[in-house]
Write a protein that holds these residues in place. Structure first.
Motif, PDB file in Angstrom:
ATOM      1  N   PRO A 207       0.820  -1.214   0.000  1.00 45.52           N
ATOM      2  CA  PRO A 207       0.000   0.000   0.000  1.00 45.52           C
ATOM      3  C   PRO A 207       0.856   1.267   0.000  1.00 45.52           C
ATOM      4  N   GLY A 208       0.206   2.385  -0.308  1.00 48.67           N
ATOM      5  CA  GLY A 208       0.898   3.660  -0.424  1.00 48.67           C
ATOM      6  C   GLY A 208       1.553   4.126   0.861  1.00 48.67           C
ATOM      7  N   ASN A 209       1.039   3.704   2.015  1.00 47.21           N
ATOM      8  CA  ASN A 209       1.666   4.161   3.255  1.00 47.21           C
ATOM      9  C   ASN A 209       2.958   3.413   3.555  1.00 47.21           C
ATOM     10  N   ILE A 210       3.159   2.293   2.909  1.00 46.99           N
ATOM     11  CA  ILE A 210       4.424   1.564   3.072  1.00 46.99           C
ATOM     12  C   ILE A 210       5.339   1.817   1.880  1.00 46.99           C
ATOM     13  N   CYS A 211       4.785   1.605   0.682  1.00 51.63           N
ATOM     14  CA  CYS A 211       5.597   1.819  -0.522  1.00 51.63           C
ATOM     15  C   CYS A 211       5.555   3.291  -0.928  1.00 51.63           C
ATOM     16  N   THR A 212       6.393   4.082  -0.300  1.00 54.67           N
ATOM     17  CA  THR A 212       6.548   5.511  -0.618  1.00 54.67           C
ATOM     18  C   THR A 212       7.718   5.653  -1.590  1.00 54.67           C
ATOM     19  N   PRO A 213       7.947   6.845  -2.133  1.00 53.16           N
ATOM     20  CA  PRO A 213       9.130   7.020  -2.993  1.00 53.16           C
ATOM     21  C   PRO A 213      10.419   6.601  -2.286  1.00 53.16           C
ATOM     22  N   THR A 214      10.509   6.901  -0.991  1.00 50.63           N
ATOM     23  CA  THR A 214      11.717   6.530  -0.239  1.00 50.63           C
ATOM     24  C   THR A 214      11.852   5.009  -0.171  1.00 50.63           C
ATOM     25  N   TYR A 215      10.722   4.318   0.069  1.00 49.36           N
ATOM     26  CA  TYR A 215      10.751   2.854   0.134  1.00 49.36           C
ATOM     27  C   TYR A 215      11.166   2.259  -1.216  1.00 49.36           C
ATOM     28  N   LEU A 216      10.591   2.807  -2.288  1.00 48.03           N
ATOM     29  CA  LEU A 216      10.911   2.310  -3.629  1.00 48.03           C
ATOM     30  C   LEU A 216      12.412   2.470  -3.901  1.00 48.03           C
ATOM     31  N   ALA A 217      12.943   3.615  -3.485  1.00 49.97           N
ATOM     32  CA  ALA A 217      14.377   3.874  -3.669  1.00 49.97           C
ATOM     33  C   ALA A 217      15.210   2.865  -2.865  1.00 49.97           C
ATOM     34  N   GLU A 218      14.747   2.552  -1.661  1.00 46.73           N
ATOM     35  CA  GLU A 218      15.482   1.568  -0.850  1.00 46.73           C
ATOM     36  C   GLU A 218      15.446   0.181  -1.490  1.00 46.73           C
ATOM     37  N   GLN A 219      14.297  -0.163  -2.074  1.00 43.74           N
ATOM     38  CA  GLN A 219      14.208  -1.457  -2.764  1.00 43.74           C
ATOM     39  C   GLN A 219      15.192  -1.519  -3.919  1.00 43.74           C
ATOM     40  N   ALA A 220      15.287  -0.407  -4.663  1.00 48.71           N
ATOM     41  CA  ALA A 220      16.242  -0.356  -5.779  1.00 48.71           C
ATOM     42  C   ALA A 220      17.655  -0.534  -5.247  1.00 48.71           C
ATOM     43  N   GLN A 221      17.945   0.154  -4.149  1.00 47.37           N
ATOM     44  CA  GLN A 221      19.293   0.056  -3.595  1.00 47.37           C
ATOM     45  C   GLN A 221      19.598  -1.348  -3.099  1.00 47.37           C
ATOM     46  N   SER A 222      18.601  -1.985  -2.509  1.00 45.64           N
ATOM     47  CA  SER A 222      18.887  -3.338  -2.022  1.00 45.64           C
ATOM     48  C   SER A 222      18.998  -4.326  -3.189  1.00 45.64           C
ATOM     49  N   LEU A 223      18.334  -4.031  -4.301  1.00 37.10           N
ATOM     50  CA  LEU A 223      18.524  -4.861  -5.500  1.00 37.10           C
ATOM     51  C   LEU A 223      19.976  -4.786  -5.975  1.00 37.10           C
ATOM     52  N   GLY A 224      20.563  -3.611  -5.848  1.00 38.64           N
ATOM     53  CA  GLY A 224      21.939  -3.409  -6.309  1.00 38.64           C
ATOM     54  C   GLY A 224      22.985  -4.043  -5.407  1.00 38.64           C
ATOM     55  N   ARG A 225      22.607  -4.279  -4.155  1.00 29.45           N
ATOM     56  CA  ARG A 225      23.580  -4.776  -3.181  1.00 29.45           C
ATOM     57  C   ARG A 225      24.135  -6.151  -3.587  1.00 29.45           C
ATOM     58  N   GLY A 226      25.440  -6.269  -3.555  1.00 32.80           N
ATOM     59  CA  GLY A 226      26.076  -7.547  -3.869  1.00 32.80           C
ATOM     60  C   GLY A 226      26.104  -7.871  -5.358  1.00 32.80           C
ATOM     61  N   LYS A 227      25.644  -6.949  -6.212  1.00 29.31           N
ATOM     62  CA  LYS A 227      25.716  -7.209  -7.659  1.00 29.31           C
ATOM     63  C   LYS A 227      26.750  -6.262  -8.256  1.00 29.31           C
ATOM     64  N   ARG A 228      27.835  -6.867  -8.699  1.00 29.03           N
ATOM     65  CA  ARG A 228      28.954  -6.071  -9.186  1.00 29.03           C
ATOM     66  C   ARG A 228      28.585  -5.241 -10.415  1.00 29.03           C
ATOM     67  N   LYS A 229      27.708  -5.790 -11.250  1.00 31.12           N
ATOM     68  CA  LYS A 229      27.393  -5.103 -12.506  1.00 31.12           C
ATOM     69  C   LYS A 229      26.259  -4.093 -12.372  1.00 31.12           C
ATOM     70  N   LEU A 230      25.709  -3.974 -11.164  1.00 27.95           N
ATOM     71  CA  LEU A 230      24.568  -3.070 -10.989  1.00 27.95           C
ATOM     72  C   LEU A 230      24.896  -1.956 -10.005  1.00 27.95           C
ATOM     73  N   LYS A 231      24.751  -0.709 -10.489  1.00 27.89           N
ATOM     74  CA  LYS A 231      25.011   0.452  -9.620  1.00 27.89           C
ATOM     75  C   LYS A 231      23.710   1.251  -9.495  1.00 27.89           C
ATOM     76  N   VAL A 232      23.344   1.559  -8.264  1.00 29.88           N
ATOM     77  CA  VAL A 232      22.093   2.285  -8.036  1.00 29.88           C
ATOM     78  C   VAL A 232      22.392   3.613  -7.358  1.00 29.88           C
ATOM     79  N   THR A 233      21.847   4.675  -7.908  1.00 33.68           N
ATOM     80  CA  THR A 233      21.963   5.974  -7.237  1.00 33.68           C
ATOM     81  C   THR A 233      20.568   6.585  -7.133  1.00 33.68           C
ATOM     82  N   VAL A 234      20.370   7.412  -6.119  1.00 31.70           N
ATOM     83  CA  VAL A 234      19.063   8.032  -5.908  1.00 31.70           C
ATOM     84  C   VAL A 234      19.256   9.536  -5.776  1.00 31.70           C
ATOM     85  N   LEU A 235      18.590  10.289  -6.660  1.00 28.27           N
ATOM     86  CA  LEU A 235      18.687  11.751  -6.586  1.00 28.27           C
ATOM     87  C   LEU A 235      17.641  12.300  -5.623  1.00 28.27           C
TER      88      LEU A 235
END
Ligand code: BES
Ligand code: MN
Ligand code: ZN
Length: 498
Positions: free
Chosen positions: A193-221
């Motif tokens: 739901p929107g109260n959990i999946c906020t822009p900040t949460y979505l950004a954190e999910q992206a960052q955790s997707l990048g964790r431990g993957k050498r070929k994937l770099k995630v940045t958040v503006l």
């Protein structure tokens, strides 16, 4: 879930359940016929009772078959033989996998229908694995008690006819599994739901997707950084929200250094109330799904990483809420986008294009080979195409054709709509360079016309996924589309160089 393709005699397979497709009029597949022969005509005897009519979706479990090492057989209705295609295989198997989960079986083997070329083996296995994964999907993160099935299915194997089919099938299973990983990720973030999946949460999910993957770099503006870039359109939407906007950037570097990337730009609007042009109350909860474009970009990049695809991909996800507020956009407000073009906001509910236009301008810096944006952009697209096909609009015929081929190949359909110049004047404004809405007619097309003014620097296609990204009603839930389409598109781009 594990998958192995094999050749051999069906009656000698040690499996908790053999899934045996049957066509109408008691027609067996080639492997079904061998099984029938080996079991002294058991299948034909059962079918002669006429209880099983082989409609798609019909299933029948048979226990302790004689002269056969499997513990169970399950008859699977495949419908009319001459109307059968790989597309029907998923819907035929889905209820079977659901039923198996209620049973004691934790593994099974699918006898593939008699297809004589490797390509159809590939398609059939893709469909079957997708169906097994769909049956296994649960979203119970928000329930106080999760109720996993007692015996989840751990492996689904396939029996095929020839060695080359084994290779095709194994390749299909690998691709399907990666697509399932991506689809699951997309569904999970979208269903929150929107109260959990906020822009900040979505950004954190992206960052955790990048964790431990050498070929994937995630940045958040941050908003500050977006301000410095002049993203006045995106930030104007976010101004009405207490959650800060994020611009999520994922760089998957699987290709040659310097090779131009494919850019995927996904609308990540975590809740769309419409803003001051507020939506009506009915089904407004479903506007938590307005970030499904962004979710599908995350999912597709997850699939790329799992497959270790030799290609460069950039994901860009503008993420914000759209809420009414004293500081929110007002109808008539004029904002300046990053491109310098000014926009008169005549309807604050047409916010997707406002966050996307700045993300699309930003994407120019990656010098992309092609850009595909993915967005739950218009209710009009649901009116036009329903829940079957994504709307596809493009400034480049070759790119559009590539996407249409990937849509056929993956079963995740898209349908092209025109983007003729004659629609552009609908966006004329008396006060700014353009308005953000185009009147009653052709809403999906005028939304794409708006985006086309920000995508002149590269080959670009737009997927309007408003109708396909989630199901409403009793089966309410995200579908994970178009992760299969996008991953297929990238797979095909790689095959040239793979
Ligand atoms: N997110 C919606 C589009 C949408 C609506 C998707 C319903 C799925 C179901 C988008 O932001 C929106 O509100 N679009 C408006 C545009 C209109 C104001 C020109 C729409 O489609 O009504
Ligand atoms: Mn809206
Ligand atoms: Zn929206």
């Amino acid at each position: 879930m594990e998958h192995v393709c094999k050749v051999g005699a069906p009656e000698r397979m040690k499996s908790a359940c053999l899934l045996v497709g049957v066509f109408k009029k008691n027609r067996l597949t080639d492997l079904g016929q061998s099984l029938d022969d080996a079991t002294g005509g058991y299948l034909k005897r059962v079918l002669r009772r006429q209880d099983f009519v082989a409609d798609i979706g019909q299933t029948q479990i048979l226990y302790d078959p004689q002269e056969c090492t499997a513990t169970r057989l399950m008859l699977i209705g495949l419908g009319e033989e001459k109307e059968f295609s790989a597309r029907k295989f998923g819907p035929a198997l889905l209820p079977a996998f659901r039923l198996l989960q209620q049973s004691g079986a934790t593994d099974c083997m699918v006898l593939l229908p008699s297809q004589h070329d490797d390509d159809s083996t590939y398609r059939l296995v893709r469909e079957a694995v997708a169906a097994a994964e769909a049956a296994a999907y649960r979203f119970d993160q928000c329930k106080s008690e999760s109720k996993p099935p007692k015996k989840p299915i751990r492996r689904v194997d396939f029996l095929v006819h020839t060695r080359p089919q084994v290779n095709a099938g194994n390749r299909a299973a690998k691709h399907a599994q990666a697509i399932a990983t991506g689809t699951r990720l997309a569904k999970d973030v979208a269903n929150l739901p929107g109260n959990i999946c906020t822009p900040t949460y979505l950004a954190e999910q992206a960052q955790s997707l990048g964790r431990g993957k050498r070929k994937l770099k995630v940045t958040v503006l941050t908003e500050k950084q977006m301000q410095n870039l002049g993203m006045g359109a995106l930030l104007s939407v976010s101004r009405g929200s207490r959650q800060p906007a994020k611009l999520i950037v994922l760089k998957y570097k699987g290709g040659k250094p310097g090779a131009k990337p494919v850019a995927l730009v996904g609308k990540g609007l975590t809740f769309d109330a419409g803003g001051i042009s507020i939506k009506s109350a009915a089904a407004m909860d479903e506007m938590k799904y307005d970030m499904c474009g962004g979710a599908s970009v995350l999912g597709t990049i997850a699939a790329c990483a799992e497959l270790d695809l030799p290609i460069n991909v950039v994901g860009v996800i503008p993420s914000s809420e759209n809420l009414p507020d004293g500081d929110a956009n007002k109808p008539g407000d004029i904002v300046t986008s990053m491109s310098g073009q000014t926009i008169e906001i005549l309807n604050t509910d047409a916010e997707g294009r406002l966050i996307l236009c700045d993300a699309l301008t930003y994407t120019e810096r990656f010098e992309p080979a092609a850009v595909i944006d993915v967005a739950t952009l218009t209710g009009a697209c649901i009116i036009a195409l329903g829940d079957q096909a994504s709307g596809l609009l493009a400034n480049n015929d070759k790119l559009a054709d590539e996407l249409l081929e990937a849509s056929e190949g993956s079963g995740d359909r898209a349908w092209r709509l025109p983007l003729w110049d004659e629609y552009q004047p609908q966006l004329d404004s008396n006060f700014a360079d353009m308005a953000n809405i185009g009147g009653r007619g052709a809403g999906t097309i005028t939304a794409a016309c708006f985006l086309s003014r920000y995508t002149k620097a590269y080959p670009w296609a737009h997927l309007d996924i408003a109708g396909v990204a989630w199901l409403g009603g009793k089966e309410k839930g995200a579908t994970g589309r178009p992760v299969p389409l996008l991953t297929e598109f990238l797979l095909r781009r790689c095959r040239v160089s793979m």
